[in-house]
Design an enzyme around this catalytic site. Structure first.
Site, PDB file in Angstrom:
ATOM      1  N   CYS A  97      -6.154 -33.951 -25.733  1.00 49.77           N
ATOM      2  CA  CYS A  97      -6.299 -33.013 -26.831  1.00 49.77           C
ATOM      3  C   CYS A  97      -5.448 -33.474 -28.021  1.00 49.77           C
ATOM      4  O   CYS A  97      -4.259 -33.772 -27.871  1.00 49.77           O
ATOM      5  CB  CYS A  97      -5.862 -31.636 -26.352  1.00 49.77           C
ATOM      6  SG  CYS A  97      -5.568 -30.448 -27.661  1.00 49.77           S
ATOM      7  N   GLU A  98      -6.052 -33.519 -29.194  1.00 45.30           N
ATOM      8  CA  GLU A  98      -5.312 -33.970 -30.372  1.00 45.30           C
ATOM      9  C   GLU A  98      -4.317 -32.931 -30.879  1.00 45.30           C
ATOM     10  O   GLU A  98      -3.453 -33.252 -31.698  1.00 45.30           O
ATOM     11  CB  GLU A  98      -6.270 -34.343 -31.503  1.00 45.30           C
ATOM     12  CG  GLU A  98      -7.044 -33.198 -32.106  1.00 45.30           C
ATOM     13  CD  GLU A  98      -7.953 -33.640 -33.236  1.00 45.30           C
ATOM     14  OE1 GLU A  98      -8.144 -32.841 -34.160  1.00 45.30           O
ATOM     15  OE2 GLU A  98      -8.471 -34.783 -33.203  1.00 45.30           O
ATOM     16  N   HIS A  99      -4.402 -31.717 -30.376  1.00 48.58           N
ATOM     17  CA  HIS A  99      -3.489 -30.671 -30.824  1.00 48.58           C
ATOM     18  C   HIS A  99      -2.195 -30.633 -30.022  1.00 48.58           C
ATOM     19  O   HIS A  99      -1.129 -30.348 -30.578  1.00 48.58           O
ATOM     20  CB  HIS A  99      -4.177 -29.307 -30.750  1.00 48.58           C
ATOM     21  CG  HIS A  99      -5.408 -29.215 -31.594  1.00 48.58           C
ATOM     22  ND1 HIS A  99      -6.571 -28.603 -31.175  1.00 48.58           N
ATOM     23  CD2 HIS A  99      -5.667 -29.687 -32.841  1.00 48.58           C
ATOM     24  CE1 HIS A  99      -7.485 -28.689 -32.123  1.00 48.58           C
ATOM     25  NE2 HIS A  99      -6.970 -29.343 -33.131  1.00 48.58           N
ATOM     26  N   HIS A 100      -2.281 -30.903 -28.709  1.00 52.72           N
ATOM     27  CA  HIS A 100      -1.098 -30.828 -27.855  1.00 52.72           C
ATOM     28  C   HIS A 100      -0.842 -32.118 -27.073  1.00 52.72           C
ATOM     29  O   HIS A 100       0.144 -32.200 -26.342  1.00 52.72           O
ATOM     30  CB  HIS A 100      -1.227 -29.657 -26.867  1.00 52.72           C
ATOM     31  CG  HIS A 100      -1.375 -28.330 -27.533  1.00 52.72           C
ATOM     32  ND1 HIS A 100      -2.607 -27.751 -27.786  1.00 52.72           N
ATOM     33  CD2 HIS A 100      -0.453 -27.471 -28.030  1.00 52.72           C
ATOM     34  CE1 HIS A 100      -2.440 -26.592 -28.399  1.00 52.72           C
ATOM     35  NE2 HIS A 100      -1.149 -26.389 -28.555  1.00 52.72           N
ATOM     36  N   GLN A 138     -13.137 -31.800 -28.101  1.00 55.18           N
ATOM     37  CA  GLN A 138     -14.354 -32.027 -27.318  1.00 55.18           C
ATOM     38  C   GLN A 138     -15.589 -32.009 -28.203  1.00 55.18           C
ATOM     39  O   GLN A 138     -16.543 -32.768 -27.981  1.00 55.18           O
ATOM     40  CB  GLN A 138     -14.466 -30.977 -26.208  1.00 55.18           C
ATOM     41  CG  GLN A 138     -15.616 -31.243 -25.246  1.00 55.18           C
ATOM     42  CD  GLN A 138     -15.571 -30.345 -24.036  1.00 55.18           C
ATOM     43  OE1 GLN A 138     -14.490 -30.009 -23.531  1.00 55.18           O
ATOM     44  NE2 GLN A 138     -16.720 -29.932 -23.542  1.00 55.18           N
ATOM     45  N   HIS A 166      -9.382 -28.171 -20.289  1.00 49.74           N
ATOM     46  CA  HIS A 166      -8.341 -28.605 -21.219  1.00 49.74           C
ATOM     47  C   HIS A 166      -6.990 -28.095 -20.734  1.00 49.74           C
ATOM     48  O   HIS A 166      -6.794 -26.883 -20.612  1.00 49.74           O
ATOM     49  CB  HIS A 166      -8.632 -28.049 -22.619  1.00 49.74           C
ATOM     50  CG  HIS A 166      -9.892 -28.570 -23.228  1.00 49.74           C
ATOM     51  ND1 HIS A 166      -9.911 -29.202 -24.463  1.00 49.74           N
ATOM     52  CD2 HIS A 166     -11.174 -28.577 -22.792  1.00 49.74           C
ATOM     53  CE1 HIS A 166     -11.151 -29.555 -24.755  1.00 49.74           C
ATOM     54  NE2 HIS A 166     -11.937 -29.182 -23.753  1.00 49.74           N
ATOM     55  N   CYS A 168      -4.343 -27.950 -22.320  1.00 50.88           N
ATOM     56  CA  CYS A 168      -3.675 -27.138 -23.335  1.00 50.88           C
ATOM     57  C   CYS A 168      -3.993 -25.661 -23.128  1.00 50.88           C
ATOM     58  O   CYS A 168      -3.298 -24.791 -23.656  1.00 50.88           O
ATOM     59  CB  CYS A 168      -4.081 -27.585 -24.744  1.00 50.88           C
ATOM     60  SG  CYS A 168      -5.852 -27.509 -25.062  1.00 50.88           S
TER      61      CYS A 168
END
Length: 207
Positions: A97-100, A138, A166, A168
């Site tokens: 995940c690019e956020h976490h 995704q 995910h 996250c």
């Protein structure tokens, strides 16, 4: 398999990215995170952790150094009159995940309707693998896979379905470990022909 690909000169960028930190800088950053987490990076169990993390990240994100279109560059026109869909089901999907920066784990189901050429089936799986070895959402990854196959093969249509969990969401935040995310992308005949789309979903086990 991916570590072999990292050293493959056909897939690794010849010129280094001037903006990329050095290995030593990356290891120092890991030490900082260990200290921030509240541990001692100099204790026995953590002495080699920065090195291991950097090596792991090199593998996790090897997709930045590979070209998915190159995997589809060799095609075959002799299919002995075959004129139906080509489908790969249950391709292992591993991404972050690019956020976490935590794992996304699941399966990919992909089909295309060839026009005058096909590609080796393992190459489709490699496209999923390469896009997966990058920081992702995704939704973006689903579109990237469909666009790459469309651009390289010019098929009559492409169908992509990703089904993943995910971390996250499963190991932090709302802590719902059993929730899966499903994303789809349909182009060409898979978008206009409902019967064909339904057949893809049925073969993938979703209808």
């Amino acid at each position: 398999m991916l570590m072999d690909a990292i050293t493959d000169p056909r897939l690794v960028n010849e010129a280094p990215d001037d903006n990329r930190p050095t290995r030593e800088e990356a290891m120092a950053a890991v030490r900082t995170l260990l200290q921030w987490a509240g541990d001692n990076p100099d204790r026995e169990g953590l002495i080699d952790t920065p090195k291991r993390v950097v090596e792991a990240y090199r593998e996790f994100f090897a997709g930045y150094e590979m070209d998915p279109a190159a995997e589809l560059s060799r095609t075959f026109e002799d299919v002995q009159g075959y004129d139906d869909i080509v489908m790969l089901r249950d391709i292992d999907l591993e991404s972050h995940c690019e956020h976490h920066m935590v794992p996304i784990l699941g399966r990919a189901h992909i089909a295309y309707m060839p026009t005058n050429r096909v590609v080796g089936i393992s190459k489709i799986a490699r496209v999923v693998e390469i896009f997966g070895k990058r920081l992702q959402t995704q939704e973006t990854m689903t579109a990237q896979i469909a666009d790459c196959i469309t651009e390289a093969l010019r098929p009559a249509g492409v169908a992509v379905l990703l089904d993943a969990k995910h971390q996250c969401m499963t190991t932090r935040g709302v802590h719902h470990p059993n929730v899966a995310t499903i994303t789809t992308q349909f182009t060409g005949v898979f978008k206009t022909d409902r019967e064909l789309k339904d057949r893809f979903l049925r073969l993938a086990g979703y209808n």
